[in-house]
Scaffold this active site. Structure first.
Site, PDB file in Angstrom:
ATOM      1  CB  THR A  69      37.326  65.907 -83.058  1.00 62.50           C
ATOM      2  OG1 THR A  69      38.707  65.532 -83.071  1.00 62.50           O
ATOM      3  CG2 THR A  69      37.279  67.429 -83.043  1.00 62.50           C
ATOM      4  CE1 TYR A  87      37.447  67.824 -87.722  1.00 68.23           C
ATOM      5  CE2 TYR A  87      39.154  66.945 -86.275  1.00 68.23           C
ATOM      6  CZ  TYR A  87      37.907  66.839 -86.870  1.00 68.23           C
ATOM      7  OH  TYR A  87      37.119  65.743 -86.609  1.00 68.23           O
TER       8      TYR A  87
END
Ligand code: UDP
Length: 328
Positions: free
Chosen positions: A121, A145
């Site tokens: 990501t 995250y």
């Protein structure tokens, strides 16, 4: 077509993984799914595709799958992916993303898997001074995250260096839209991603929505993201698989178009495509959000020969809207 492959798709019953399953079937390959259905949906799994219920951290299950199917490559999508949730519940992210992915990589190495495509990501970058961001930028995640994914990248990189596993790590920017043929799309409930929330508002599935932060250092004060159509993202995975199949060396590449849209830009496009104004209010910043995340995708284009087909926010929004209308 390249030689047929059997590909283990983790999270194959989820939003992005299910698009991968469709692309593999379309190209004549054989997908095998492992999904724990924490966020996956049975209705996104095409009939006839082998499906194993369980978590990627279950080493015995992964060994059983690799024993019973001759797996040529892995595409690892299964993960927890909601930035604000990761701020509130970091351990969920470190356990489900980093720990379970580490176990999964170990089971793949044990089973002799040699090709591994990993979903990472743009959240690994955090706030950067330079935009667009290339892969050489320092990683400085703004939220758990991003940290959980960055650690998984390291585990994969180091494991590959010590074994004959090769990988392609794809750092996704903001994935949105739905299969242009309407076969899959986002079903997540409750929705957390901007375009999904906005199309829900547009069809009256929710009464109103909020803009999280209007005081960012951007032209209109709202965050800027590089929204990539899910089908273009999946094309990058298919290119990554062929690259690894041909013996390509491990590599890491950004997945985005190289230009961004602000939250307000997105909402304007949704209102325009839907043909009705949205009920939007301004709200404070959401924790963990970087101001601007735009990909330099030169490497994806040059190393994997990737070329986008749907680089158009209106197309992304209209495919998302069509899916929402047909599936809510
Ligand atoms: N966002 C927003 N309202 C919403 C959902 C998201 O203003 O209802 C903003 C969010 O703060 C961020 C951008 O939209 O600036 C993209 O957020 P999303 O959750 O879609 O993706 P992320 O970039 O966090 O992965």
């Amino acid at each position: 077509m390249s030689e047929r492959m059997t590909v283990l798709v983790t999270g194959g019953a989820g939003y992005i993984g299910s698009h991968m399953v469709l692309a593999l079937l379309d190209a004549g390959h054989t997908p095998v799914i492992i999904d724990d259905f924490s966020t996956g949906h049975e209705k996104l799994v095409p009939s006839g595709v082998p499906l194993f219920r369980g978590n990627v951290g279950d080493s015995a299950l992964v060994a059983e799958i690799c024993d019973s199917h001759k797996i040529d490559a892995v595409a690892h999508f299964a993960a927890s992916i909601v930035v604000p949730e990761s701020v509130a519940d970091p351990l969920k992210y470190y356990v489900n993303n980093t720990v379970n992915t580490t176990r999964f990589i170990a089971a793949c190495v044990d089973a002799g898997i040699k090709r591994f495509v990993f979903s990472s990501t743009a959240a690994v970058y955090g706030n950067q001074d330079v935009s667009p961001i290339n892969e050489g930028a320092n990683t400085q995640p703004e939220n758990p995250y991003g940290s959980s994914k960055l650690m998984s990248e390291m585990v994969l990189r180091d494991s590959a260096a010590a074994t004959d596993l090769s990988y392609v790590i794809l750092r996704y920017f903001n994935v949105a839209g739905a299969d242009p043929q309407g076969r899959s799309g986002q079903l997540s409930q409750p929705a957390t991603h901007l375009i999904k929330i906005a199309v829900e508002a547009a069809i009256g599935k929710r009464a109103a929505m909020q803009v999280y932060g209007t005081d960012y250092p951007t032209p209109d004060g709202t965050c800027i993201r590089d929204y990539i159509h899910v089908s273009d993202l999946i094309a990058a995975h298919m290119a990554a698989l062929s690259y690894l199949q041909k013996g390509g060396a491990s590599l890491l590449a950004n997945c985005g178009y190289g230009h961004g849209a602000s939250v307000r830009d997105v909402l304007d496009v949704v209102a325009s495509v839907a043909g009705k104004p949205l009920d939007v209010t301004d709200a404070p910043r959401r924790p963990g959000d970087a101001a601007v995340l735009v990909a330099d995708s030169t490497k994806l284009r040059s190393a994997l020969g990737w070329a986008p087909r749907y680089d158009d926010l209106r197309q992304i929004v209209s495919d998302a809207l069509a899916w929402e209308r047909n599936n809510s």
